[in-house]
Design a protein around this motif. Structure first.
Motif, PDB file in Angstrom:
ATOM      1  N   ASN A  91      12.365  13.889   7.616  1.00 40.61           N
ATOM      2  CA  ASN A  91      11.187  13.585   8.432  1.00 40.61           C
ATOM      3  C   ASN A  91      11.340  14.207   9.815  1.00 40.61           C
ATOM      4  OD1 ASN A  91       9.946  12.094   6.411  1.00 40.61           O
ATOM      5  ND2 ASN A  91      10.930  10.198   7.036  1.00 40.61           N
ATOM      6  N   ASP A  99      11.757   2.980  -3.140  1.00 39.41           N
ATOM      7  CA  ASP A  99      11.117   3.405  -1.896  1.00 39.41           C
ATOM      8  C   ASP A  99      12.063   4.306  -1.102  1.00 39.41           C
ATOM      9  OD1 ASP A  99       9.816   3.705   0.493  1.00 39.41           O
ATOM     10  OD2 ASP A  99       9.620   1.560   0.929  1.00 39.41           O
ATOM     11  N   ASN A 145      11.728   5.531   1.741  1.00 40.74           N
ATOM     12  CA  ASN A 145      11.737   5.175   3.162  1.00 40.74           C
ATOM     13  C   ASN A 145      12.544   3.922   3.443  1.00 40.74           C
ATOM     14  OD1 ASN A 145      10.649   6.236   5.638  1.00 40.74           O
ATOM     15  ND2 ASN A 145       9.492   4.343   5.826  1.00 40.74           N
ATOM     16  N   GLN A 161       7.470  10.901   1.055  1.00 42.16           N
ATOM     17  CA  GLN A 161       8.446   9.947   1.559  1.00 42.16           C
ATOM     18  C   GLN A 161       7.954   8.504   1.451  1.00 42.16           C
ATOM     19  OE1 GLN A 161      11.464  10.569   2.550  1.00 42.16           O
ATOM     20  NE2 GLN A 161      12.099   8.694   3.582  1.00 42.16           N
ATOM     21  N   TYR A 162       6.656   8.303   1.526  1.00 41.79           N
ATOM     22  CA  TYR A 162       6.132   6.950   1.680  1.00 41.79           C
ATOM     23  C   TYR A 162       5.423   6.490   0.404  1.00 41.79           C
ATOM     24  CZ  TYR A 162       7.203   8.167   6.435  1.00 41.79           C
ATOM     25  OH  TYR A 162       7.855   8.586   7.554  1.00 41.79           O
ATOM     26  N   ASN A 213       2.075   4.524   0.985  1.00 39.98           N
ATOM     27  CA  ASN A 213       0.898   5.360   1.229  1.00 39.98           C
ATOM     28  C   ASN A 213       0.376   5.962  -0.067  1.00 39.98           C
ATOM     29  OD1 ASN A 213       1.643   4.802   3.838  1.00 39.98           O
ATOM     30  ND2 ASN A 213       1.599   6.908   4.540  1.00 39.98           N
TER      31      ASN A 213
END
Length: 630
Positions: A107, A297, A299, A603-604, A607
């Motif tokens: 990121n 996840d 993240n 990454q998310y 979302n």
């Protein structure tokens, strides 16, 4: 408005320019934040030494949505462009006293990095990334690189751009110098025009807290998903005397650049992003516990939460993917189930070790609904019954457990089985799922969920944001802030927000389903209020996260927001708003068909999940499978 600015630009172009030492030819200055001229042919040797850039025009950028209070600490950046007969050159430098690099994995946008964007297609009104459009993030962790072809590049289509260069420290901070051979991509000529954008991300301490943007059109930091907010750059051949002008919009452009929104392949996008979801969060090898079967996840260090189990099961059953459904179902039962309550522990790591005990109500609700839908597929002969734990039996047991441990006094929904407050002192309205409760009652032949529906809507409509169709992340059952509860229980107020952020953004989906599937008057009224609020917003505030007065609390949009607000528009029946939000969601599909994820990063998982739910309703893939079980 963006088209108007381009038209005005033609009239207001500044002709005075810089003198280039090579031939002494004036290079037009362009228009700040709108247009740059790229001198060519210029002799640039990309080797980390900027001495041959001395006479090339440099532009300083010190504006953007998040400014630094210290000019020496991410207060500005410079950018310069040049070209040879077939190669594009760029250098960017940033004032940066404290360089933060290598702290956020991939990121790089969340620490010191410099970005530039190119649109080499000639279509400056395409609202989504296509082949020939590039976002290139170059980060400070590469300072001192010795292999010009091995920079760590991120950004949309950046892996397809033949870029090489060096990243280095300067007296004031750091920067880079790079070249991009354009043979086969773009033909350099006097007056040839490209889309261009430059940005800087600054982290004064740890996370990004500075964002500087060159293009005036990008007021919301949306260049990573919307190429229409780029500025322009025009190649200027040294020795020429005329000043090429930027092109205007196509003659037939009325509202969408001639883009066909009616014929978009939403079903194909939904299927592709489901396959990407599986690859990125369920079957991602060692990071996913060697495909342990849960929804992991990235993240959160590849931990898995029960919420993800619910999302994964809902997606799998809607996609008619029984193999994946059973994989997640079996793993959740074997790893996360608390046999004492029949609920799931809310978090485990990728070894299967429990890292978060007790339950989260929204997860159990989604899992129970997904199990009912799975049983409906069995009843219709579409799926075979699970050999060990029939879907319907598990749904019945889980609904009973939810009602026993996560509903207080037969009417108040609690956040989980270990929360004090009896569902009155603290409530998460994004857990309120009235469409699911109607299905639970019908499936079990009860009416016990009707008081939960009544009191949930009562809470929703008494929040401060109710007139605008906005709900807070956390509240009391009478609609006020839950700060007293959080203070008394040592919960940080930042995790107890009375704003519509990353929890309450799901409310449009929860409530919208009750309107779309059951024509519930309160749900349709709520969705209508939300639609009216969104329609009244100026473009730089549209489709974001808000406080209860409707003031944005973030300066950006992403696929999560797009997907959830889209559900509100569908439930409201407002076709104009539906088109606007569908268009906005489609602007983040640049990686969907090729890479399987929305936006600029996989990454998310959160979302990606919420974007998928909105798009799958739009495509018709997300259906009330129980109502079709007869």
């Amino acid at each position: 408005m963006k088209r108007l600015l381009v038209c005005l630009l033609v009239l207001t172009l500044a002709v005075p320019g810089f003198a280039l030492a090579q031939g002494g030819t004036p290079v037009p200055a362009g228009v700040t934040g709108e247009l740059l001229y790229i001198p060519f042919p210029v002799a640039i040797a990309v080797e980390g030494d900027l001495s041959d850039w001395a006479d090339v025009p440099h532009y300083t950028v010190d504006k953007g949505p998040n400014l630094s209070g210290d000019p020496a600490e991410n207060g500005s950046f410079t950018v310069a462009l040049a070209a040879s007969a077939d190669t594009f050159y760029i250098t960017m430098t940033m004032a940066d006293r404290n360089i933060v690099a290598g702290q956020h994995g991939t990121n790089f946008w969340n620490e010191n990095s410099l970005e530039f964007y190119l649109n080499l297609t000639g279509d400056f009104y395409a609202p989504v990334y296509t082949k020939g459009m590039y976002q290139v993030n170059i980060n400070a962790a590469d300072i001192g690189n010795t292999d010009p072809g091995a920079l760590t590049l991120t950004g949309t289509n950046s892996d397809t751009l033949p870029l090489s260069g060096y990243v280095f420290k300067t007296d004031e901070g750091w920067g880079f110098e790079a070249e991009v051979p354009l043979a086969g991509l773009f033909e350099i000529a006097h007056g040839a025009e490209i889309g261009f954008q430059a940005q800087a991300n600054g982290a004064t301490q740890t996370d990004r807290d500075v964002k500087l943007i060159w293009s005036n059109a990008d007021t919301g930091d949306t260049s990573w998903q919307d190429p229409t907010v780029f500025g322009r750059a025009i190649f200027y051949e040294l020795g020429q005397t005329d000043v090429p002008q930027p092109s205007g919009p196509p003659a037939d452009d009325e509202s969408s650049g001639g883009f066909d929104w009616a014929g978009l392949p939403w079903g194909e996008i939904v299927r592709a992003t489901w396959e990407g979801y599986k690859a990125n969060y369920i079957f991602c090898g060692e990071q996913c516990g060697n495909n342990l079967g849960l929804v992991f996840d990235p993240n959160m260090g590849y931990q898995a939460v029960s919420e993800g189990v619910g999302y994964g099961l809902l997606m799998a059953v809607m996609m008619d993917d029984q193999a994946t459904f059973d994989t997640v179902y079996d793993a959740a039962h074997d790893i996360m189930l608390d046999p004492a309550t029949g609920l799931l522990n809310w978090r485990v790591d990728n070894t299967g070790a429990i890292t978060g005990e007790t339950s989260a109500t929204d997860a159990e609700e989604d899992i129970a609904a997904a199990l009912i839908f799975a049983q409906s597929r069995v009843d219709r002969g579409e799926w075979a019954q699970h050999a060990e734990r029939p879907y319907g039996d598990s749904a019945n047991a889980l609904i009973d457990a939810i009602y026993t441990y996560e509903v207080a006094d037969g009417r108040y929904l609690t956040p989980g089985d270990a929360w004090d407050g009896e569902g009155q002192e603290i409530l998460n309205l994004s857990y309120f799922a009235p469409a699911w409760y109607r299905i639970f009652d019908d499936f079990q032949g009860t009416d016990r969920w009707q008081p939960v529906i009544t009191y949930g809507y009562r809470s929703l409509f008494t929040t401060d944001g109710a007139p605008l169709g906005l709900a807070p992340d956390w509240s009391t059952s009478d609609g006020g802030p839950a700060y007293d509860y959080c203070d008394a229980h040592g919960r940080e107020r930042s995790a107890c927000l009375y704003e519509m952020t990353f929890d309450a953004i799901r409310v449009p989906w929860r409530i919208g389903l009750d309107c779309l599937w059951f024509d519930e008057a309160r749900a349709c009224q709520w969705s209508g209020r939300t639609a009216e609020f969104l329609k009244a917003l100026p473009p730089d505030q549209f489709g974001r996260l808000y406080d209860m007065d409707g003031v944005p609390v973030v300066s950006y949009q992403n696929e999560m927001m797009d997907g959830m607000w889209l559900v509100a528009s569908l439930a409201s029946g407002d076709e104009e708003l539906q088109q606007q939000l569908a268009q906005q969601l489609y602007t983040v599909t640049g990686n969907a068909l090729t890479e399987g994820y929305w936006g600029g990063s996989a990454q998310y998982y959160f979302n990606q999940s919420l974007a998928w739910f909105g798009a799958s309703l739009l495509s018709g893939d997300f259906q009330n499978l129980y109502s079709s079980a007869d």
